[in-house]
Motif scaffolding. Structure first.
Motif, mmCIF file in Angstrom:
data_model
loop_
_atom_site.group_PDB
_atom_site.id
_atom_site.type_symbol
_atom_site.label_atom_id
_atom_site.label_comp_id
_atom_site.label_asym_id
_atom_site.label_seq_id
_atom_site.Cartn_x
_atom_site.Cartn_y
_atom_site.Cartn_z
ATOM 1 N N PHE A 31 -0.522 8.135 7.550
ATOM 2 C CA PHE A 31 -0.127 9.489 7.927
ATOM 3 C C PHE A 31 -0.324 10.341 6.689
ATOM 4 C CE2 PHE A 31 2.679 7.025 10.786
ATOM 5 C CZ PHE A 31 2.316 7.578 12.000
ATOM 6 N N ASP A 32 -1.265 11.258 6.724
ATOM 7 C CA ASP A 32 -1.578 12.101 5.569
ATOM 8 C C ASP A 32 -1.851 11.204 4.358
ATOM 9 O OD1 ASP A 32 -1.259 14.425 7.110
ATOM 10 O OD2 ASP A 32 0.893 14.438 6.740
ATOM 11 N N SER A 33 -1.078 11.324 3.295
ATOM 12 C CA SER A 33 -1.301 10.515 2.095
ATOM 13 C C SER A 33 -0.368 9.308 2.037
ATOM 14 C CB SER A 33 -1.100 11.371 0.843
ATOM 15 O OG SER A 33 0.239 11.819 0.774
ATOM 16 N N ARG A 34 0.427 9.098 3.081
ATOM 17 C CA ARG A 34 1.375 7.989 3.111
ATOM 18 C C ARG A 34 0.782 6.834 3.916
ATOM 19 N NH1 ARG A 34 3.710 12.688 4.429
ATOM 20 N NH2 ARG A 34 4.004 12.132 6.603
ATOM 21 N N THR A 35 0.882 5.618 3.380
ATOM 22 C CA THR A 35 0.336 4.452 4.074
ATOM 23 C C THR A 35 1.303 3.281 4.024
ATOM 24 O OG1 THR A 35 -0.767 3.548 2.123
ATOM 25 C CG2 THR A 35 -2.055 5.053 3.486
ATOM 26 N N VAL A 36 1.142 2.403 4.995
ATOM 27 C CA VAL A 36 1.819 1.115 4.981
ATOM 28 C C VAL A 36 0.791 0.079 5.420
ATOM 29 C CG1 VAL A 36 2.746 1.357 7.327
ATOM 30 C CG2 VAL A 36 3.826 -0.230 5.727
ATOM 31 N N ARG A 37 0.704 -0.985 4.653
ATOM 32 C CA ARG A 37 -0.202 -2.094 4.970
ATOM 33 C C ARG A 37 0.656 -3.318 5.209
ATOM 34 N NH1 ARG A 37 -2.693 -6.409 2.526
ATOM 35 N NH2 ARG A 37 -4.763 -6.891 3.317
ATOM 36 N N CYS A 38 0.568 -3.892 6.404
ATOM 37 C CA CYS A 38 1.406 -5.032 6.794
ATOM 38 C C CYS A 38 0.554 -6.281 6.983
ATOM 39 C CB CYS A 38 2.148 -4.722 8.081
ATOM 40 S SG CYS A 38 3.258 -3.314 7.960
ATOM 41 N N SER A 39 1.048 -7.364 6.428
ATOM 42 C CA SER A 39 0.389 -8.661 6.552
ATOM 43 C C SER A 39 1.423 -9.685 6.975
ATOM 44 C CB SER A 39 -0.202 -9.109 5.214
ATOM 45 O OG SER A 39 -1.119 -8.167 4.733
ATOM 46 N N SER A 40 1.047 -10.503 7.934
ATOM 47 C CA SER A 40 1.951 -11.547 8.413
ATOM 48 C C SER A 40 2.050 -12.664 7.374
ATOM 49 C CB SER A 40 1.433 -12.104 9.736
ATOM 50 O OG SER A 40 2.326 -13.045 10.250
ATOM 51 N N VAL A 41 3.275 -13.087 7.071
ATOM 52 C CA VAL A 41 3.480 -14.197 6.132
ATOM 53 C C VAL A 41 4.147 -15.391 6.811
ATOM 54 C CG1 VAL A 41 3.504 -12.794 4.046
ATOM 55 C CG2 VAL A 41 5.635 -13.187 5.269
#
Length: 154
Positions: A31-41
């Motif tokens: 969203f705009d300059s905000r990010t979240v990267r999710c990886s399953s562990v």
């Protein structure tokens, strides 16, 4: 996992963000300059690298919190809470039904969907717990941001 990714895609789409799937099975919401990267562990655990524009921070969370993180990422003032993510209770459909007396609204929505399968969006409202129907899922959010957003199948 496919249903989970579908619900993430629909929430991201509804809130106006972009979603990219990585070759390693990760997903990135922007969203705009905000990010979240999710990886399953693990089966029910994810590492989420949250970047609000000031460098990434990684938190390990139960995967049910991903919807809330994505929803908070949308708004700059709520995104700031992700620096020390509070892990609020996650809203369930039962919360809407009991606290907002939403049982009849859910039943009426189910009847509308059967009568009109092309129905794509509908707001069910609520005083504090807000429910939106979007492409077959219910987005359940707290108007006061005290409890965590959830996305469930109708």
């Amino acid at each position: 996992m496919q249903r989970f990714k579908k619900r993430i895609r629909l929430l991201t789409e509804k809130r106006g963000g972009t979603l990219d799937f990585g070759l390693d099975g990760s997903l990135t919401v922007t969203f705009d300059s905000r990010t979240v990267r999710c990886s399953s562990v693990a089966y029910n655990a994810m590492d989420c690298s949250i970047d609000l524009g000031d460098g990434p921070r990684t938190v390990r969370i139960d995967k049910s919190y991903v919807f809330d993180i994505i929803d908070r990422l949308l708004s700059p003032h709520l995104a700031a809470t992700l620096r020390d993510y509070p892990r609020p209770p996650i809203l369930q459909l039962a919360d809407y039904i009991s606290e907002e007396h939403g049982g009849p609204a859910i039943q009426k929505l189910r009847e509308r969907v059967v009568a009109d399968p092309s129905l794509l969006y509908c707001e069910l409202g609520g005083n504090r717990i807000i429910v939106e129907f979007y492409h077959g899922v219910l987005i359940i959010s707290d108007d006061l941001a005290m409890d965590g957003t959830n996305v469930v199948d109708l």
